[in-house]
Structure formats: C-alpha cells, structure tokens
Design an enzyme around this catalytic site. Sequence first.
Site, PDB file in Angstrom:
ATOM      1  N   ASN A 123       6.658  -2.906  -3.709  1.00  0.00           N
ATOM      2  CA  ASN A 123       6.350  -3.126  -2.295  1.00  0.00           C
ATOM      3  C   ASN A 123       4.840  -3.052  -2.088  1.00  0.00           C
ATOM      4  O   ASN A 123       4.268  -1.957  -2.041  1.00  0.00           O
ATOM      5  CB  ASN A 123       7.051  -2.067  -1.437  1.00  0.00           C
ATOM      6  CG  ASN A 123       6.688  -2.187   0.032  1.00  0.00           C
ATOM      7  OD1 ASN A 123       6.170  -3.216   0.471  1.00  0.00           O
ATOM      8  ND2 ASN A 123       6.949  -1.149   0.799  1.00  0.00           N
ATOM      9  N   PRO A 124       4.156  -4.187  -1.951  1.00  0.00           N
ATOM     10  CA  PRO A 124       2.695  -4.171  -1.828  1.00  0.00           C
ATOM     11  C   PRO A 124       2.193  -3.688  -0.470  1.00  0.00           C
ATOM     12  O   PRO A 124       0.989  -3.495  -0.293  1.00  0.00           O
ATOM     13  CB  PRO A 124       2.314  -5.639  -2.053  1.00  0.00           C
ATOM     14  CG  PRO A 124       3.505  -6.407  -1.596  1.00  0.00           C
ATOM     15  CD  PRO A 124       4.706  -5.550  -1.922  1.00  0.00           C
ATOM     16  N   PHE A 125       3.111  -3.480   0.487  1.00  0.00           N
ATOM     17  CA  PHE A 125       2.706  -3.105   1.842  1.00  0.00           C
ATOM     18  C   PHE A 125       2.859  -1.614   2.119  1.00  0.00           C
ATOM     19  O   PHE A 125       2.417  -1.130   3.161  1.00  0.00           O
ATOM     20  CB  PHE A 125       3.528  -3.896   2.869  1.00  0.00           C
ATOM     21  CG  PHE A 125       3.499  -5.382   2.644  1.00  0.00           C
ATOM     22  CD1 PHE A 125       2.364  -6.118   2.913  1.00  0.00           C
ATOM     23  CD2 PHE A 125       4.609  -6.031   2.131  1.00  0.00           C
ATOM     24  CE1 PHE A 125       2.336  -7.484   2.685  1.00  0.00           C
ATOM     25  CE2 PHE A 125       4.590  -7.401   1.908  1.00  0.00           C
ATOM     26  CZ  PHE A 125       3.447  -8.124   2.182  1.00  0.00           C
ATOM     27  N   THR A 155       8.183  -7.463  -3.031  1.00  0.00           N
ATOM     28  CA  THR A 155       8.847  -7.699  -1.751  1.00  0.00           C
ATOM     29  C   THR A 155       7.863  -8.376  -0.812  1.00  0.00           C
ATOM     30  O   THR A 155       6.675  -8.035  -0.770  1.00  0.00           O
ATOM     31  CB  THR A 155       9.360  -6.390  -1.136  1.00  0.00           C
ATOM     32  OG1 THR A 155       8.277  -5.472  -0.986  1.00  0.00           O
ATOM     33  CG2 THR A 155      10.421  -5.761  -2.029  1.00  0.00           C
ATOM     34  N   ASP A 182      10.164   5.456   0.277  1.00  0.00           N
ATOM     35  CA  ASP A 182      11.623   5.559   0.271  1.00  0.00           C
ATOM     36  C   ASP A 182      12.313   4.339   0.871  1.00  0.00           C
ATOM     37  O   ASP A 182      13.499   4.117   0.647  1.00  0.00           O
ATOM     38  CB  ASP A 182      12.049   6.811   1.038  1.00  0.00           C
ATOM     39  CG  ASP A 182      11.544   8.084   0.373  1.00  0.00           C
ATOM     40  OD1 ASP A 182      11.830   8.275  -0.816  1.00  0.00           O
ATOM     41  OD2 ASP A 182      10.847   8.867   1.045  1.00  0.00           O
ATOM     42  N   THR A 213       4.210   6.258   1.459  1.00  0.00           N
ATOM     43  CA  THR A 213       3.614   7.319   2.263  1.00  0.00           C
ATOM     44  C   THR A 213       4.362   8.638   2.122  1.00  0.00           C
ATOM     45  O   THR A 213       3.775   9.674   1.839  1.00  0.00           O
ATOM     46  CB  THR A 213       3.576   6.908   3.749  1.00  0.00           C
ATOM     47  OG1 THR A 213       2.850   5.683   3.871  1.00  0.00           O
ATOM     48  CG2 THR A 213       2.882   7.971   4.574  1.00  0.00           C
ATOM     49  N   ASP A 273       7.110  10.592  12.808  1.00  0.00           N
ATOM     50  CA  ASP A 273       7.249   9.601  11.744  1.00  0.00           C
ATOM     51  C   ASP A 273       6.930   8.196  12.236  1.00  0.00           C
ATOM     52  O   ASP A 273       6.160   7.460  11.605  1.00  0.00           O
ATOM     53  CB  ASP A 273       8.673   9.660  11.184  1.00  0.00           C
ATOM     54  CG  ASP A 273       8.841   8.808   9.944  1.00  0.00           C
ATOM     55  OD1 ASP A 273       7.830   8.509   9.278  1.00  0.00           O
ATOM     56  OD2 ASP A 273       9.986   8.437   9.622  1.00  0.00           O
ATOM     57  N   ARG A 280      -1.483   4.625   9.840  1.00  0.00           N
ATOM     58  CA  ARG A 280      -1.050   4.441   8.448  1.00  0.00           C
ATOM     59  C   ARG A 280      -2.226   4.433   7.483  1.00  0.00           C
ATOM     60  O   ARG A 280      -2.091   4.830   6.325  1.00  0.00           O
ATOM     61  CB  ARG A 280      -0.245   3.138   8.330  1.00  0.00           C
ATOM     62  CG  ARG A 280       0.270   2.858   6.928  1.00  0.00           C
ATOM     63  CD  ARG A 280       1.214   1.680   6.922  1.00  0.00           C
ATOM     64  NE  ARG A 280       2.523   2.043   7.436  1.00  0.00           N
ATOM     65  CZ  ARG A 280       3.493   2.551   6.678  1.00  0.00           C
ATOM     66  NH1 ARG A 280       3.289   2.766   5.398  1.00  0.00           N
ATOM     67  NH2 ARG A 280       4.650   2.845   7.196  1.00  0.00           N
ATOM     68  N   ARG A 286      -1.555  11.257   7.886  1.00  0.00           N
ATOM     69  CA  ARG A 286      -1.209  10.835   9.250  1.00  0.00           C
ATOM     70  C   ARG A 286      -0.130  11.738   9.843  1.00  0.00           C
ATOM     71  O   ARG A 286      -0.114  11.991  11.047  1.00  0.00           O
ATOM     72  CB  ARG A 286      -0.754   9.378   9.246  1.00  0.00           C
ATOM     73  CG  ARG A 286       0.702   9.174   8.863  1.00  0.00           C
ATOM     74  CD  ARG A 286       1.082   7.707   8.782  1.00  0.00           C
ATOM     75  NE  ARG A 286       2.443   7.500   9.188  1.00  0.00           N
ATOM     76  CZ  ARG A 286       3.300   6.688   8.576  1.00  0.00           C
ATOM     77  NH1 ARG A 286       2.918   6.015   7.525  1.00  0.00           N
ATOM     78  NH2 ARG A 286       4.523   6.551   9.021  1.00  0.00           N
TER      79      ARG A 286
END
Length: 551
Positions: A123-125, A155, A182, A213, A273, A280, A286
Amino acid sequence: MEDRHSAAAKVRVNGAPAEATLSTGGVGGTELRWRYCAGAAAERSLSLEADVLGVEANGKEVVVRAFVADGAAAGKAAGKRRRRRDYVFEMADGAGAAAAWGDKLRGCLDSFGRPKRLFVLVNPFGGKRCANKIYEAEIKPMLEAAGVDVTMQETQYGGHARELATSLDLGRYDGIVCVSGDGVLVEVVNGILQRTDREEAIKMPIGIVPAGTGNGMAKSLLHAANQTYSISDALFAIIRGHKQALDVCAIVQGEKRIFSVLSVTWGLVADIDIESEKYRWMGSARFDFYALVRIMNLRRYYGTIHFVPAPGYEAYGEPVKQVESSVVERLEQNGESQVSSYQGPSAEFEGSDWRYIDGPFVAVCLNNVPWAAESVMAAPEAKFSDGYMDAVIIRDCPKADLLALLLKMSDGSYVKSTYVTYLKVRSFRLSPGQLVENPKRGGIIDVDGEVIARGEGAYGRNQHQDLMAYGPSVQMTVHQGLATVPRAPEEQKDSWAQSIVSLGEEVLKSVGTSVSELGFTWKDPKSAHCLTKSHTFGVSNDNKAPRQVHL
C-alpha cells in the site's frame, strides 16, 4: 536424548579454518555447528529453523543466509535485535562436498513447511507513504535470501485489496502478505469472505509487515512471542511459516455487514482516529497530538450498549428483561437468501444472557488483539482466538484523569482505573446516540480504522457515503479462529540452559511430580522447572521428603 550427527567437514568459515557439523535430533532441533581450529575455542551454532533464511551452494562455497541476533552464533543472543548476516563455508573437499551440504541444508529447510510462493500487497498510500521503499530496501532482499517466489502488487485505491482478494487464484500461492498498516489486512479478510470458496480460502495465511500508521496487528503478533517489533522480524515470522488462528468479528446492521479483525470504536477513540487524518503527515504522533486536543474539548455521547458477557463477567451491567431480536432475525434471514458471501456466525443467545449499560459514554471500544497501535496496548487481556472481544467502556472521567489514562496506554495499565470498565464479551450491540453537548450532532463508528457510520455534523459526513447508518443498532458477534495469521515463535533460551532443563524434565518424569527451586537463575515459563546454581533439581511428591537429582 538422541543427538545424531548427519554430516561433518573441514571448512573455512568466513575465511577462518574450522570443523563444521550438521546435527539433527538434539534439544535445539537441526543445528549447523562449527568450531574454529585456532583462536577462540567456543563452539558456534545456528538453528536452521530459528536463524536461517536460505542456503546457496556456489562452487566450493556454501553460503548460509541468516537472520540472527548479535552474538547468536556464540550463544549470547538473549534480548538482542536481529539482523541479516551471511556465513560463507568454504569446503575443504571442494565443489562436490559443497553441493552435497547445500542439498542437505535445503532439505532441512524444506522440511519445516515454509511458504515458497507469496502474493505481496504493497500500500503506497499508508502512513508516511514509504511502503514501496520498505519493500525494495528490506522486504524484497530478505524474501530473495529465503528463496521465496514473490508476486508483488501495489494497491491503487481504497478497496483495491478487497477486490484482489475476492478474485485472486489462491492455488498459486502459499500465503498473502500485506505491506501496510492494518487496513489492507482488513480488506483482504473481507474480500476472501466474499468468495464462493471462502471456507477453504479463509485458511490461507495472511501476514502483515508494518508500513502504516497504527500497525496494531503486527505489534500484537510480535509482542505475543516476546519478539522485537520491526519490519524484518515481522517478515521473518512470515518466512518461518508458523501459523495460528485469528478471531473475526461480524458486524451487522440490517442487510449490511462487514468483518473486523482489530477493533471497533465509538466516542473518544474513534474521534481521535478519524479526525486526526488531517494530520497524517505527522505519522503516528498524530494520535498523541489529537488525543490532547479532544480531551481538552471532551465529548460525551448518549447511547446504550447490550452485550453477552463471557464466563466470569456476568456481573457487569444490568440484566435485560426482553432482548430485541431484530438484528439476529435479519442475520438468519440474510443467511437464507444471500449465499454468495459469508454471513457471519450464528447470533443465537438466550434473552437471559444479555445485559446492558446506558450512557452517556466518553468511549466504547471492542478489541480483538492486545495492541491498537505500535505504542497503544488497548486490551492487555485480548487473545487471538479465544472467541471473545475485549470491551473497554468509559462512561465519565475528569479531564485530568483522562490525561493520566492516556499516559498509561503504552503498557495497558490504564484498564485498572476505576473510570474504566473492562470485560470480555461474546456478542455486543451498540445503539449510538447524539452528542450530549450538542444534540444535533452525532458521532463516528470506526471499524479497523475505517468509518462505517457517521452522525449528522460528524467529521467527513458530507464527503463520504458510509456503509451503515448512524443511530440504528449495530451488532457484533465473534467467529472464533476463522482466519489464519503468522505465529512468531517465542525466542529460544540459551541453548546450554535449555539442554540442561530438557534433560531434567526427562528425569522428572520418573522421580517426581513437582519441582522446588533450590537456586536463582533460569525458570521455564511453561513449567515449574528451574535451573539452579549447582545444576540440581529439587523433586518432591505429596507424601515424600524432598529429594535431589544431580545432573
């Protein structure tokens, strides 16, 4: 106890003359041992199961690619961080001996049932958007060293991992690896449970390498085995191929459903959350920052919770005289009409099983694993497959005390506070209400870091279409041990101490039923056996005087 030597040879280890032995059947399993011919006389060893990634024979050299703690080969690894290291064994008898040793070592590794083919989702984001760098710098080289055939897929958008898991040809792989926080793991589980072959598909091991994160699942898996929390340790647990079951929580509202593997939150924790998404760029910091913001401007929500307590927790809450059965009835009806995807476990409980607590609430959290994030132990008593969710409920708490609780979340001790209700439940029903301070505003229901319902005026309400409605009841029920995840084996004790204790255990089978400690030193955490200064075990039976067995 048998210690059979299967091979021995004269070698040079990283250039130094030595004699090497491949031993099997001993206390430590299959081990590669060597003793240098000059200088330090101590014997060195590597456990093929616990230390070795892979083996390569090239000419007269055998390269053993290992992942070891500093000093591991010398038996001084306790409590030290692991790192990659190669050991080059140059065989005195030439290329033929090297090929034979290479085959023997690879055969031993193959006998452990390790995965050979992995589908890796990156997941690059997630987090600080560094998953691709982590994959290239750490994950790919380690998988290559272990001889694992990898198919890597990035993804592209939210929900992409779920789509891939729904249609992936699982017969081509031995496992799925999520390089992310996750969220991708949750998508994969939900995608697999949509498949027509879900009963077999859900047995596919799903590993996670922390690159997001929160990283609560990776932290939980490693912490349970007393392993260092790191990218490489998480990956090594996947490579070794040990597996364990994981509970999955079915979350249902009418005909809508989703599956959770980490947590469900409402109130303070959900607000922190989700609303902290705007920060972010700060990474995991954060959460701490926005927690302070929210505590200083504390919110409370009206609502009611119903739950079926686990054995031993029946005293919590008030008994329900007549439990609403609408959610259960819909669950069963859907199970009859919608057979294309998994509908969740049966939610049939007696009315007398249910109890309830009325709000207002500061926070309500249900946890499937101990760690919600790498620095937050939300549920210290949570187990991976006990069939229960660990509920944390805060109804009212002064701001100063809430700040104190925040500081105790790193080790889970916050649950001992009188302001915190902590219990295990088999099923849970949340009926969320409006904000006490502003009755026109609702809250957020957060499942594994993703919003499933938002009330009027809640953060992101106008920008997102959520799966469920805010207000009607949402029911959660556990399916015990449904999914499969890696199990990081516990760190082995010093091999000398382990050998003595194992020998003592064999003796104890014939001379006693309990062991008394005569000295200080080492205790086996899984038994009452102890190793003493004099290498003596004290043995006693119920009606006999203590005796000693000298080893």
